[in-house]
Design an enzyme around this catalytic site. Structure first.
Site, PDB file in Angstrom:
ATOM      1  N   GLU A 281       8.771   2.085  10.457  1.00 57.82           N
ATOM      2  CA  GLU A 281       7.928   1.414   9.457  1.00 57.82           C
ATOM      3  C   GLU A 281       7.820  -0.070   9.786  1.00 57.82           C
ATOM      4  OE1 GLU A 281       7.582  -0.058   4.870  1.00 57.82           O
ATOM      5  OE2 GLU A 281       9.359   1.066   5.448  1.00 57.82           O
ATOM      6  N   GLY A 282       6.617  -0.518  10.027  1.00 59.78           N
ATOM      7  CA  GLY A 282       6.407  -1.930  10.282  1.00 59.78           C
ATOM      8  C   GLY A 282       6.487  -2.749   9.006  1.00 59.78           C
TER       9      GLY A 282
ATOM     10  N   VAL B  97       0.818  -1.221   0.000  1.00 62.67           N
ATOM     11  CA  VAL B  97       0.000   0.000   0.000  1.00 62.67           C
ATOM     12  C   VAL B  97       0.851   1.271   0.000  1.00 62.67           C
ATOM     13  CG1 VAL B  97      -2.003  -1.064   1.100  1.00 62.67           C
ATOM     14  CG2 VAL B  97      -0.221  -0.028   2.527  1.00 62.67           C
TER      15      VAL B  97
ATOM     16  N   SER C 277      11.814  -8.283   4.758  1.00 64.98           N
ATOM     17  CA  SER C 277      11.952  -9.647   4.250  1.00 64.98           C
ATOM     18  C   SER C 277      11.818  -9.659   2.730  1.00 64.98           C
ATOM     19  CB  SER C 277      10.899 -10.569   4.887  1.00 64.98           C
ATOM     20  OG  SER C 277       9.599 -10.100   4.626  1.00 64.98           O
TER      21      SER C 277
ATOM     22  N   LYS D  96      13.385   0.681  10.164  1.00 64.43           N
ATOM     23  CA  LYS D  96      12.620  -0.485   9.725  1.00 64.43           C
ATOM     24  C   LYS D  96      13.150  -1.667  10.540  1.00 64.43           C
ATOM     25  CE  LYS D  96      10.203  -2.943   6.486  1.00 64.43           C
ATOM     26  NZ  LYS D  96       8.885  -2.669   5.904  1.00 64.43           N
TER      27      LYS D  96
END
Length: 238
Positions: free
Chosen positions: A115-116, A15, A44, A40
Site C-alpha cells: 500500500e502506497g 479514498v 505519516s 506499507k
C-alpha cells in the site's frame, strides 16, 4: 506469468486504500490457502498502535498474525507527504533501502500487497515518487478511486501518468459507494474504461470499519471479504 502482487495506490488521499489493501490481503490469503505478504513502506501522521494508524487497520483488517512494526517500515508523526514529513522530523528517507526491503518481501511471500501513501505521484524523497517504488518492485497497480463526481478526471489523470512511467495497471476499484443503484456510478465506471482503456474491476459499497481494537474486527473482516468477492472481478488474477 503469474502476478507476484499488487501495488495499491489511490487517486487521492482518503479514498480507502488501507481498507482495500487489508481486504485484498484477507481475500488473497483465502484464495491461495496461505497467508500473503502485506506492506506499507511509509505512513505519516500516526504512530503504530493508534487505531487511526494505517498499520493498525492493515493488521486488524487483514487478520494477519503480524505486529504493526512488521507491516510498516517507517512511521512519521506529521500528516504530510513522506518527503515533507521526514524533513520535519529531521530524517532522510532511504529510497534504496525501501526498494531492497520490498524485494526481500517479494522473494519471501507467495503474494505481496503493497500500500502506497496517497497517490502515485506523492514524493518519497526529493528525487523519488511512489511511482518509482512501484516501478522498482515491478508490481501492477490497483488504483482506488472515489465513486462520485470528479472521479473520472482524477482516475484518468492517474492512469495516464502511470502509463507514461511504464507502470502496468491491473485495474481500478471504485470504493465507498453509498448508493450502488445510482446510475451515475456505473456511468463513471463506463467512462473510465472507455477513455482510460483500463478495467474497472469493481464498485464497492461504503462499509465503515471499527474504530478501536475490539473483537468486532473479525466480523467486519468476514463481511468485507464477502463484499469484495461479490463485487470484484479478479478472474484473471493468477
Amino acid at each position: 506469468m503469474a502476478i507476484k502482487g499488487w501495488f495499491v495506490t489511490g487517486t487521492d488521499t482518503g479514498v480507502g486504500k488501507t481498507q482495500i489493501a487489508s481486504g485484498l490481503a484477507a481475500l488473497a490469503g483465502n484464495k491461495l490457502g496461505t497467508p500473503v505478504g502485506l506492506w506499507k513502506p511509509v505512513q505519516s501522521g500516526v504512530s503504530p498502535g493508534s487505531p487511526e494508524a494505517d498499520s493498525f487497520r492493515l493488521k486488524m483488517g487483514s487478520g494477519l498474525p503480524l505486529d504493526e512494526t512488521e507491516l510498516v517500515t517507517v512511521s512519521l508523526p506529521e500528516p504530510l507527504a513522506p518527503w515533507m514529513a521526514a524533513r520535519r522530523s529531521g530524517v532522510e528517507l532511504d529510497f534504496a533501502a525501501l526498494v531492497e526491503e520490498g524485494r526481500r518481501r517479494l522473494a519471501k511471500d507467495p503474494f505481496l500487497i503493497v500500500e502506497g501513501a496517497g497517490g502515485i505521484t506523492v514524493p518519497i524523497t526529493s528525487r523519488e515518487l511512489m511511482a518509482d517504488l512501484a516501478l522498482q518492485l515491478e508490481l501492477p497497480l490497483v488504483i482506488v478511486a472515489r465513486p462520485g463526481l470528479g472521479t473520472v478526471n482524477h482516475t484518468l489523470l492517474t492512469v495516464s501518468y502511470a502509463r507514461s512511467r511504464g507502470l502496468e495497471i491491473f485495474g481500478v476499484i471504485l470504493n465507498g459507494c453509498r448508493n450502488t443503484d445510482d446510475p451515475s456510478v456505473r456511468e463513471n465506471s463506463m467512462m473510465i474504461e472507455h477513455f482510460g482503456g483500463v478495467r474497472v474491476i469493481g464498485i464497492l459499497p461504503w462499509f465503515k470499519h471499527p474504530t478501536d481494537a475490539n473483537d468486532r474486527w473479525d466480523d467486519w473482516r468476514t463481511q468485507w471479504v464477502e463484499r469484495m468477492e461479490r463485487n470484484l472481478d479478479l478472474s484473471d488474477w493468477l
